[in-house]
Design an enzyme around this catalytic site. Structure first.
Site, PDB file in Angstrom:
ATOM      1  N   CYS A 365       0.826  -1.199   0.000  1.00 40.44           N
ATOM      2  CA  CYS A 365       0.000   0.000   0.000  1.00 40.44           C
ATOM      3  C   CYS A 365       0.857   1.244   0.000  1.00 40.44           C
ATOM      4  O   CYS A 365       1.005   1.927   1.031  1.00 40.44           O
ATOM      5  CB  CYS A 365      -0.917  -0.020   1.212  1.00 40.44           C
ATOM      6  SG  CYS A 365      -1.987  -1.445   1.143  1.00 40.44           S
ATOM      7  N   TYR A 394      21.006  -8.129  -0.952  1.00 46.47           N
ATOM      8  CA  TYR A 394      20.211  -7.056  -0.345  1.00 46.47           C
ATOM      9  C   TYR A 394      18.736  -7.117  -0.750  1.00 46.47           C
ATOM     10  O   TYR A 394      18.058  -6.107  -0.817  1.00 46.47           O
ATOM     11  CB  TYR A 394      20.820  -5.680  -0.676  1.00 46.47           C
ATOM     12  CG  TYR A 394      22.282  -5.587  -0.281  1.00 46.47           C
ATOM     13  CD1 TYR A 394      22.637  -5.561   1.055  1.00 46.47           C
ATOM     14  CD2 TYR A 394      23.298  -5.581  -1.239  1.00 46.47           C
ATOM     15  CE1 TYR A 394      23.970  -5.507   1.431  1.00 46.47           C
ATOM     16  CE2 TYR A 394      24.639  -5.533  -0.871  1.00 46.47           C
ATOM     17  CZ  TYR A 394      24.963  -5.495   0.469  1.00 46.47           C
ATOM     18  OH  TYR A 394      26.286  -5.452   0.837  1.00 46.47           O
TER      19      TYR A 394
HETATM   20  N1  LLP Z   1      32.223  -4.308   4.028  1.00 45.85           N
HETATM   21  C1  LLP Z   1      31.600  -3.286   4.631  1.00 45.85           C
HETATM   22  C2  LLP Z   1      32.219  -2.658   5.782  1.00 45.85           C
HETATM   23  C3  LLP Z   1      30.345  -2.857   4.163  1.00 45.85           C
HETATM   24  O1  LLP Z   1      29.738  -1.843   4.749  1.00 45.85           O
HETATM   25  C4  LLP Z   1      29.760  -3.497   3.040  1.00 45.85           C
HETATM   26  C5  LLP Z   1      28.460  -3.080   2.537  1.00 45.85           C
HETATM   27  C6  LLP Z   1      30.452  -4.574   2.443  1.00 45.85           C
HETATM   28  C7  LLP Z   1      31.695  -4.937   2.969  1.00 45.85           C
HETATM   29  C8  LLP Z   1      29.906  -5.323   1.263  1.00 45.85           C
HETATM   30  O2  LLP Z   1      29.782  -4.521   0.153  1.00 45.85           O
HETATM   31  P1  LLP Z   1      29.337  -5.165  -1.256  1.00 45.85           P
HETATM   32  O3  LLP Z   1      30.464  -6.057  -1.733  1.00 45.85           O
HETATM   33  O4  LLP Z   1      28.112  -5.919  -1.031  1.00 45.85           O
HETATM   34  O5  LLP Z   1      29.149  -3.976  -2.134  1.00 45.85           O
HETATM   35  N2  LLP Z   1      21.842  -2.046   0.614  1.00 45.85           N
HETATM   36  C9  LLP Z   1      22.681  -1.484  -0.441  1.00 45.85           C
HETATM   37  C10 LLP Z   1      24.121  -1.872  -0.246  1.00 45.85           C
HETATM   38  C11 LLP Z   1      24.676  -1.448   1.099  1.00 45.85           C
HETATM   39  C12 LLP Z   1      26.094  -1.872   1.282  1.00 45.85           C
HETATM   40  C13 LLP Z   1      26.490  -1.706   2.706  1.00 45.85           C
HETATM   41  N3  LLP Z   1      27.809  -2.128   3.021  1.00 45.85           N
HETATM   42  C14 LLP Z   1      22.148  -1.970  -1.785  1.00 45.85           C
HETATM   43  O6  LLP Z   1      21.184  -2.728  -1.818  1.00 45.85           O
HETATM   44  O7  LLP Z   1      22.660  -1.579  -2.821  1.00 45.85           O
END
Ligand code: LLP
Length: 442
Positions: A365, A394
């Site tokens: 909604c 995510y």
């Molecule tokens: N290490 C740290 C300290 C982080 O804060 C993150 C992600 C990662 C590793 C992993 O990053 P990746 O490889 O997944 O890019 N919700 C958002 C993404 C937030 C990422 C937060 N930190 C989305 O859906 O795009």
């Protein structure tokens, strides 16, 4: 060499003899039939393929520890797959610690991150023998030292710093720029080192940590990040005589959501990191350190798809055509949060001409609950199974019970077999924590 994060679809995706999309040897329409929709489907082969690419890409730098950033998708079965692939875990909450522990994960191969870890979470982390804690701020330094003193333990820590590197990703997920809630500003690092040296005797500073953002398509930022960390290590060595042997480069490697996205191969990222380590080791005369990386999205993003069933539709006179599905912003918050775009297909009709412009609307909604705006698809009929690619990272991990809609099930597919790894929530589970105070119960 091309790696799985550079494809939109899981590595095992094909069209089968019934003309339906198949992943991991399982027909998506049959999965929808068996388990219901919305349904998250993860292809085990794609996850293993990308973890193996990481290992292969870094084979020339064996002193590397790969930690899956479990915030991207955390469940006990994924912990098992990571363990089998030789990955550690980056954890950022008591819930993630608890999930890893209850899957039987070797906790010495885990890292604890976060900008506001609670006292209870730090106690839990120390008691279960977490390998390393990345300390984010002055408040946490003191809190963690107190917890370590009361448990009579010495805790290995990294200092998370803000390296001041901007990357051209969505502004909400930039973390490396200076105005960030994460980490010590470089101008505060000296004070943190002095406190550890003089006061916080139960903390053992082993290295530095940075994370420059997420869904990154550039490789130069990793080169620069290594440079910033080396410069700081050199500074700490010269000023305090403390040698740091570990660096954590965080995560961030991008994946391909749509044809417009051009993510980099894991091999290219690894080469740039190794090159930068070699160059900066020489420049600063520092021994090559032990390196952590924390990829999340690139490990599980491409592996996961979400299946929905098409329901009602609406043609606005002289306006958009809306097709509603049985999920939406509660199982995938990314379109409404970040205007994220996805590639969509009809699982039971992937080959038909995509000649209709349609907007896929969620069932929640809120007008903003739109999963995909103005995309081209074949004509959709009620009951069609709509497949959203690249929802593995995510998606489930940011899902909610908005409108008290149940969280979907998750299945893991491989070689024609499908196994539930998270059950669909039930109405009993949904309401099991609800209490009615006595005075209202008349
Ligand atoms: N290490 C740290 C300290 C982080 O804060 C993150 C992600 C990662 C590793 C992993 O990053 P990746 O490889 O997944 O890019 N919700 C958002 C993404 C937030 C990422 C937060 N930190 C989305 O859906 O795009």
């Amino acid at each position: 060499m091309e790696t799985a994060n550079q494809n939109i679809k899981p590595v095992t995706t094909r069209i089968n003899d019934n003309g339906c999309i198949e992943i991991g040897g399982c027909d998506l329409t049959e999965l929808a039939d068996t388990y219901g929709t919305p349904l998250y489907v993860y292809d085990e082969e794609t996850i293993r393929s990308i973890t193996r690419s990481y290992k292969d890409a870094f084979r020339l730098y064996p002193n590397i520890k790969m930690m899956f950033a479990s915030k991207a998708f955390m469940t006990k079965a994924i912990c098992k797959v990571m363990e089998q692939e030789g990955f550690g875990l980056d954890l950022c909450s008591g819930g993630e610690i608890y999930t890893a522990l209850s899957s039987g994960f070797d906790m010495s191969k885990t890292l604890f991150n976060g900008n506001n870890k609670s006292y209870d979470e730090l106690v839990m982390a120390i008691n279960c023998g977490i390998g390393t804690i990345s300390v984010d701020n002055f408040f946490e330094l003191e809190l963690l030292n107190n917890v370590a003193v009361s448990s009579n333990k010495k805790v290995r820590i990294l200092l998370r710093i803000t390296p001041g590197i901007e990357c051209h990703t969505h502004e909400y997920i930039q973390t490396g720029h200076l105005d960030s809630k994460f980490g010590f500003d470089l101008t505060q690092a000296d004070e943190a080192v002095e406190l550890i040296k003089e006061q916080y005797k139960n903390l053992e500073l082993v290295g530095l940590h940075a994370h420059i953002g997420s869904q990154i398509f550039e490789k130069q930022v990793y080169y620069d990040e290594v440079g910033v960390l080396f410069k700081e290590i050199k500074h700490i060595q010269d000023k305090y005589g403390i040698t740091l042997h570990e660096i954590n480069l965080g995560g961030g490697v991008g994946i391909k959501y749509t044809e417009q996205d051009k993510p980099v191969s894991i091999y290219e990222i690894a080469n740039v990191i190794i090159e930068s380590i070699e160059a900066h080791s020489k420049e600063y005369k520092i021994e090559a350190p032990s390196v952590f990386i924390e990829p999340g999205r690139s490990i599980v993003g491409t592996a996961g798809v979400t299946l929905y069933t098409a329901g009602s539709s609406k043609q606005v006179p002289n306006g958009r055509k809306y097709q509603a599905v049985d999920g939406g912003m509660a199982d995938n918050a990314r379109p409404s949060l970040y205007q994220a775009k996805y590639t969509v297909e009809i699982a039971n009709n992937p080959h038909a001409q995509a000649d209709t412009k349609v907007t896929i609307a969620g069932r929640f909604c809120e007008s903003g609950d739109i999963l995909a705006k103005d995309i081209m698809l074949p004509d959709i009929n009620e009951g069609d199974i709509i497949c959203f690619y690249d929802t593995g990272a995510y998606g489930y991990s940011m899902s909610s019970n908005y409108n008290r809609v149940l969280k979907p099930a998750v299945v893991l597919v491989n070689n024609g077999k499908s196994d539930i790894i998270i059950n669909r929530q039930t109405y009993e589970q949904l309401t099991e924590s609800d209490l009615i105070p006595k005075r209202l119960d008349n």
